[in-house]
Design an enzyme around this catalytic site. Structure first.
Site, mmCIF file in Angstrom:
data_model
loop_
_atom_site.group_PDB
_atom_site.id
_atom_site.type_symbol
_atom_site.label_atom_id
_atom_site.label_comp_id
_atom_site.label_asym_id
_atom_site.label_seq_id
_atom_site.Cartn_x
_atom_site.Cartn_y
_atom_site.Cartn_z
ATOM 1 N N ASN A 32 -0.116 -58.736 -11.733
ATOM 2 C CA ASN A 32 0.833 -57.651 -11.937
ATOM 3 C C ASN A 32 2.282 -58.176 -11.908
ATOM 4 O O ASN A 32 3.056 -57.991 -12.856
ATOM 5 C CB ASN A 32 0.574 -56.641 -10.808
ATOM 6 C CG ASN A 32 1.302 -55.338 -10.955
ATOM 7 O OD1 ASN A 32 1.869 -54.837 -9.990
ATOM 8 N ND2 ASN A 32 1.282 -54.734 -12.120
ATOM 9 N N TRP A 33 2.630 -58.913 -10.876
ATOM 10 C CA TRP A 33 3.995 -59.439 -10.756
ATOM 11 C C TRP A 33 4.199 -60.630 -11.705
ATOM 12 O O TRP A 33 5.252 -60.780 -12.318
ATOM 13 C CB TRP A 33 4.269 -59.815 -9.303
ATOM 14 C CG TRP A 33 5.660 -60.295 -8.942
ATOM 15 C CD1 TRP A 33 5.939 -61.294 -8.068
ATOM 16 C CD2 TRP A 33 6.935 -59.794 -9.382
ATOM 17 N NE1 TRP A 33 7.301 -61.453 -7.939
ATOM 18 C CE2 TRP A 33 7.937 -60.534 -8.733
ATOM 19 C CE3 TRP A 33 7.328 -58.781 -10.267
ATOM 20 C CZ2 TRP A 33 9.301 -60.322 -8.933
ATOM 21 C CZ3 TRP A 33 8.687 -58.564 -10.471
ATOM 22 C CH2 TRP A 33 9.656 -59.319 -9.817
ATOM 23 N N GLY A 34 3.172 -61.439 -11.847
ATOM 24 C CA GLY A 34 3.260 -62.581 -12.767
ATOM 25 C C GLY A 34 3.580 -62.111 -14.184
ATOM 26 O O GLY A 34 4.394 -62.722 -14.893
ATOM 27 N N LYS A 76 4.037 -64.470 -1.912
ATOM 28 C CA LYS A 76 4.257 -64.024 -0.534
ATOM 29 C C LYS A 76 3.033 -64.369 0.301
ATOM 30 O O LYS A 76 1.931 -63.921 -0.013
ATOM 31 C CB LYS A 76 4.543 -62.529 -0.534
ATOM 32 C CG LYS A 76 5.859 -62.262 -1.296
ATOM 33 C CD LYS A 76 6.217 -60.827 -1.472
ATOM 34 C CE LYS A 76 7.643 -60.751 -2.053
ATOM 35 N NZ LYS A 76 8.052 -59.401 -2.399
ATOM 36 N N LYS A 134 6.883 -59.118 5.705
ATOM 37 C CA LYS A 134 7.013 -57.661 5.497
ATOM 38 C C LYS A 134 5.673 -57.033 5.110
ATOM 39 O O LYS A 134 5.456 -55.840 5.337
ATOM 40 C CB LYS A 134 8.121 -57.346 4.499
ATOM 41 C CG LYS A 134 7.954 -57.995 3.123
ATOM 42 C CD LYS A 134 7.260 -57.123 2.132
ATOM 43 C CE LYS A 134 6.657 -57.930 1.020
ATOM 44 N NZ LYS A 134 6.358 -57.217 -0.190
ATOM 45 N N ARG A 180 1.267 -51.754 -2.167
ATOM 46 C CA ARG A 180 -0.199 -51.634 -2.116
ATOM 47 C C ARG A 180 -0.746 -51.864 -0.706
ATOM 48 O O ARG A 180 -1.779 -51.311 -0.332
ATOM 49 C CB ARG A 180 -0.853 -52.585 -3.118
ATOM 50 C CG ARG A 180 -0.552 -54.047 -2.905
ATOM 51 C CD ARG A 180 -1.265 -54.950 -3.905
ATOM 52 N NE ARG A 180 -0.494 -55.209 -5.088
ATOM 53 C CZ ARG A 180 -0.577 -56.339 -5.811
ATOM 54 N NH1 ARG A 180 -1.414 -57.291 -5.469
ATOM 55 N NH2 ARG A 180 0.152 -56.520 -6.868
ATOM 56 N N ASN A 181 -0.080 -52.695 0.107
ATOM 57 C CA ASN A 181 -0.548 -52.915 1.478
ATOM 58 C C ASN A 181 -0.476 -51.613 2.276
ATOM 59 O O ASN A 181 -1.391 -51.258 3.015
ATOM 60 C CB ASN A 181 0.289 -54.006 2.158
ATOM 61 C CG ASN A 181 -0.024 -55.378 1.595
ATOM 62 O OD1 ASN A 181 -1.041 -55.969 1.910
ATOM 63 N ND2 ASN A 181 0.841 -55.867 0.716
HETATM 64 N N1 LIG Z 1 2.658 -56.924 -7.543
HETATM 65 C C1 LIG Z 1 3.840 -56.818 -6.974
HETATM 66 O O1 LIG Z 1 4.470 -55.751 -6.995
HETATM 67 C C2 LIG Z 1 4.461 -58.035 -6.343
HETATM 68 C C3 LIG Z 1 5.836 -58.022 -6.132
HETATM 69 C C4 LIG Z 1 6.432 -59.138 -5.571
HETATM 70 C C5 LIG Z 1 5.645 -60.237 -5.222
HETATM 71 N N2 LIG Z 1 4.305 -60.218 -5.429
HETATM 72 C C6 LIG Z 1 3.557 -61.432 -5.056
HETATM 73 O O2 LIG Z 1 3.221 -62.116 -6.255
HETATM 74 C C7 LIG Z 1 2.024 -62.887 -6.046
HETATM 75 C C8 LIG Z 1 1.066 -62.627 -7.182
HETATM 76 O O3 LIG Z 1 0.720 -61.268 -7.192
HETATM 77 P P1 LIG Z 1 0.393 -60.455 -8.518
HETATM 78 O O4 LIG Z 1 0.782 -59.033 -8.246
HETATM 79 O O5 LIG Z 1 0.994 -61.124 -9.713
HETATM 80 O O6 LIG Z 1 -1.209 -60.629 -8.627
HETATM 81 P P2 LIG Z 1 -2.341 -59.479 -8.635
HETATM 82 O O7 LIG Z 1 -2.773 -59.193 -7.242
HETATM 83 O O8 LIG Z 1 -1.896 -58.334 -9.486
HETATM 84 O O9 LIG Z 1 -3.531 -60.149 -9.450
HETATM 85 C C9 LIG Z 1 -4.416 -61.100 -8.936
HETATM 86 C C10 LIG Z 1 -4.312 -62.328 -9.808
HETATM 87 O O10 LIG Z 1 -5.115 -63.356 -9.234
HETATM 88 C C11 LIG Z 1 -5.865 -63.966 -10.283
HETATM 89 N N3 LIG Z 1 -7.054 -64.592 -9.721
HETATM 90 C C12 LIG Z 1 -8.219 -64.012 -9.336
HETATM 91 N N4 LIG Z 1 -9.068 -64.975 -8.880
HETATM 92 C C13 LIG Z 1 -8.413 -66.161 -8.971
HETATM 93 C C14 LIG Z 1 -8.725 -67.498 -8.659
HETATM 94 N N5 LIG Z 1 -9.916 -67.819 -8.115
HETATM 95 N N6 LIG Z 1 -7.814 -68.465 -8.875
HETATM 96 C C15 LIG Z 1 -6.590 -68.177 -9.380
HETATM 97 N N7 LIG Z 1 -6.217 -66.916 -9.715
HETATM 98 C C16 LIG Z 1 -7.122 -65.916 -9.509
HETATM 99 C C17 LIG Z 1 -6.159 -62.826 -11.228
HETATM 100 O O11 LIG Z 1 -6.509 -63.313 -12.502
HETATM 101 C C18 LIG Z 1 -4.812 -62.130 -11.239
HETATM 102 O O12 LIG Z 1 -3.936 -62.749 -12.140
HETATM 103 C C19 LIG Z 1 1.491 -62.486 -4.668
HETATM 104 O O13 LIG Z 1 1.877 -63.455 -3.730
HETATM 105 C C20 LIG Z 1 2.224 -61.191 -4.368
HETATM 106 O O14 LIG Z 1 2.413 -60.980 -2.984
HETATM 107 C C21 LIG Z 1 3.691 -59.153 -6.002
#
Ligand SMILES: NC(=O)c1ccc[n+]([C@@H]2O[C@H](COP(=O)([O-])OP(=O)(O)OC[C@H]3O[C@@H](n4cnc5c(N)ncnc54)[C@H](O)[C@@H]3O)[C@@H](O)[C@H]2O)c1
EC number: 1.1.1.8
Length: 396
Positions: A48-50, A156, A241, A305-306
């Site tokens: 999602n964030w990526g 995070k 956080k 989400r947490n």
């Molecule tokens: N979503 C937000 O709003 C947000 C905001 C700021 C920071 N973050 C941080 O960004 C980071 C990434 O979160 P996100 O929201 O992009 O991800 P996400 O939780 O939306 O998605 C999970 C990701 O993990 C991948 N995945 C699943 N199994 C895997 C494996 N075995 N090996 C490698 N990848 C695998 C999935 O393909 C997917 O891309 C986290 O540390 C999160 O805390 C998220």
């Protein structure tokens, strides 16, 4: 950089500073080169964030001549219910239909399921996966990236090792021998995807010029980025956080009201600051007033989400596990708070600090079913016993 661990006289520093210093020295040697040619960006992660990060970055690489237009995005390949590969769908529709449906990423984003191929020409790497996958990803990347690479982590969380806690930026620096900045902030991805105004903080170690380059890469009129020289402070804010957000979710699930939630957030912020400063004496008080600090804490405790899953956990009286709730409620997205709470608890137990951090300790004990969700107020209100440490006031 000053050794972090002054309060426990004689205990080992939690991180291997020399490796980071070597990485920083290599980075400054490369810096002149780095600023003089088109930088090529690869994003490692596509959740999602990526995906939102790729949208921000892709709009800037097209606009700014100092960056190569194309942005590679490594995708952990998945087969969608339609039978198609996620990467094929991203490349044909320009949309991450699983993790960010309805949002165009930019035509210059190329999804690549091959990690080695995705990073091979890049000199700017953006790491943005759930933290539990990073150790394996780094292992696969050893020896596979260019020598002049700069990295930034948007992740995070932390890893807990025998020798102490290891922040994800340090894991990247140590395993890959590269300098790594961090970007954290009040950034719920879906809100930034629809271009609602928000702010973020880049944390950097020494090289301001490299920090500025990251600021350029991420900044848009609706996404305001500032840099501070405090990698550990910024990263620990973003990590801790999520533990406080679980506490806020328990309070919501128990319908205890806004005053209680505000109290929990205040106690949580105090523990975030104390924990960060105990681990790294270099952490600055001012960092907690940046977007990565109090602003991220507020947004995560209100909307993240947490908080949402912790609310459901408390509503169910702790009878349905976080794993089950995560699978049901998040459609493949990952919770970070529960594993971070466990990792923080391990650090607290190992260092004899459990009595100093009643909120952090209680959150973990609730998550594993040792205490009921209602314990969040009974235990968190206990006064932390900072007098157990020398020079106690500096941590409060
Ligand atoms: N979503 C937000 O709003 C947000 C905001 C700021 C920071 N973050 C941080 O960004 C980071 C990434 O979160 P996100 O929201 O992009 O991800 P996400 O939780 O939306 O998605 C999970 C990701 O993990 C991948 N995945 C699943 N199994 C895997 C494996 N075995 N090996 C490698 N990848 C695998 C999935 O393909 C997917 O891309 C986290 O540390 C999160 O805390 C998220």
């Amino acid at each position: 950089m000053a050794p972090a661990f002054e309060a426990q006289g004689g205990a080992p520093p939690p991180q291997a500073e020399p490796v980071q210093e070597q990485a920083a020295a290599a980075a400054s040697q490369n810096n002149a080169h780095f600023s003089n040619y088109e930088s090529k960006v690869t994003i490692v992660g596509s959740g999602n964030w990526g995906s939102v990060a790729s949208k921000l970055i892709a709009s800037n690489t097209l606009r700014l001549s100092s960056f190569h237009d194309e942005v590679r995005m490594w995708v952990f390949e998945e087969i969608l219910p339609s039978g198609e590969k996620l990467t094929d769908v991203i490349n044909s529709t320009n949309e991450n239909v699983k993790y960010l449906p309805g949002i165009k990423l930019g035509k210059n984003v190329v999804a690549d399921p091959d990690l080695e191929n995705a990073v091979k020409d890049a000199n700017m790497l953006v790491f943005v996966t759930p933290h539990q996958f990073m150790e394996g990803i780094c292992r696969k990347l050893v020896g596979k990236i260019n020598g002049d690479v700069q990295a930034i982590s948007l992740i995070k969380g932390m890893e807990v090792k025998m020798e102490g806690p290891c922040m994800i930026s340090s894991l990247i620096s140590e395993q890959l021998g590269i300098n790594c900045c961090v970007l954290m902030g009040a950034n719920i991805a879906n809100e930034i995807a629809t271009e609602k105004f928000s702010e973020a903080t880049v944390g950097y170690r020494e090289n301001r010029e490299i920090a500025e380059k990251w600021v350029q890469l991420f900044s848009t009129p609706y996404f305001l980025v500032t840099a501070v020289q405090d990698v550990e402070g910024v990263e620990l804010c973003g990590t801790l956080k999520n533990v406080v957000a679980l506490a806020a979710g328990f309070v919501d699930g128990l319908e205890m009201g806004n005053n209680t939630k505000a109290a929990i957030m205040r106690i949580g912020l105090r523990e975030m600051k104390a924990f960060s400063k105990l681990l790294f004496s270099s952490v600055k008080d001012t960092t907690f007033f940046e977007s990565c600090g109090v602003a991220d804490l507020i947004t995560t405790c209100l909307g993240g989400r947490n908080r949402k899953v912790a609310e459901a956990f408390a509503k169910n009286g702790g009878k349905r596990s976080f794993d089950k709730l995560e699978a049901e409620m998040l459609q493949g997205q990952k919770l970070q708070g529960v594993s971070t709470a466990r990792e923080v608890y391990e650090v607290l137990g190992h260092r004899g600090w459990l009595e100093l951090f009643p909120l952090f300790a209680t959150v973990h004990e609730i998550c594993i079913g040792r205490l009921p969700p209602s314990a969040i107020v009974e235990h968190s209100e206990r006064k932390p016993r900072f007098e157990l440490l020398d020079g106690s006031t500096q941590y409060c």
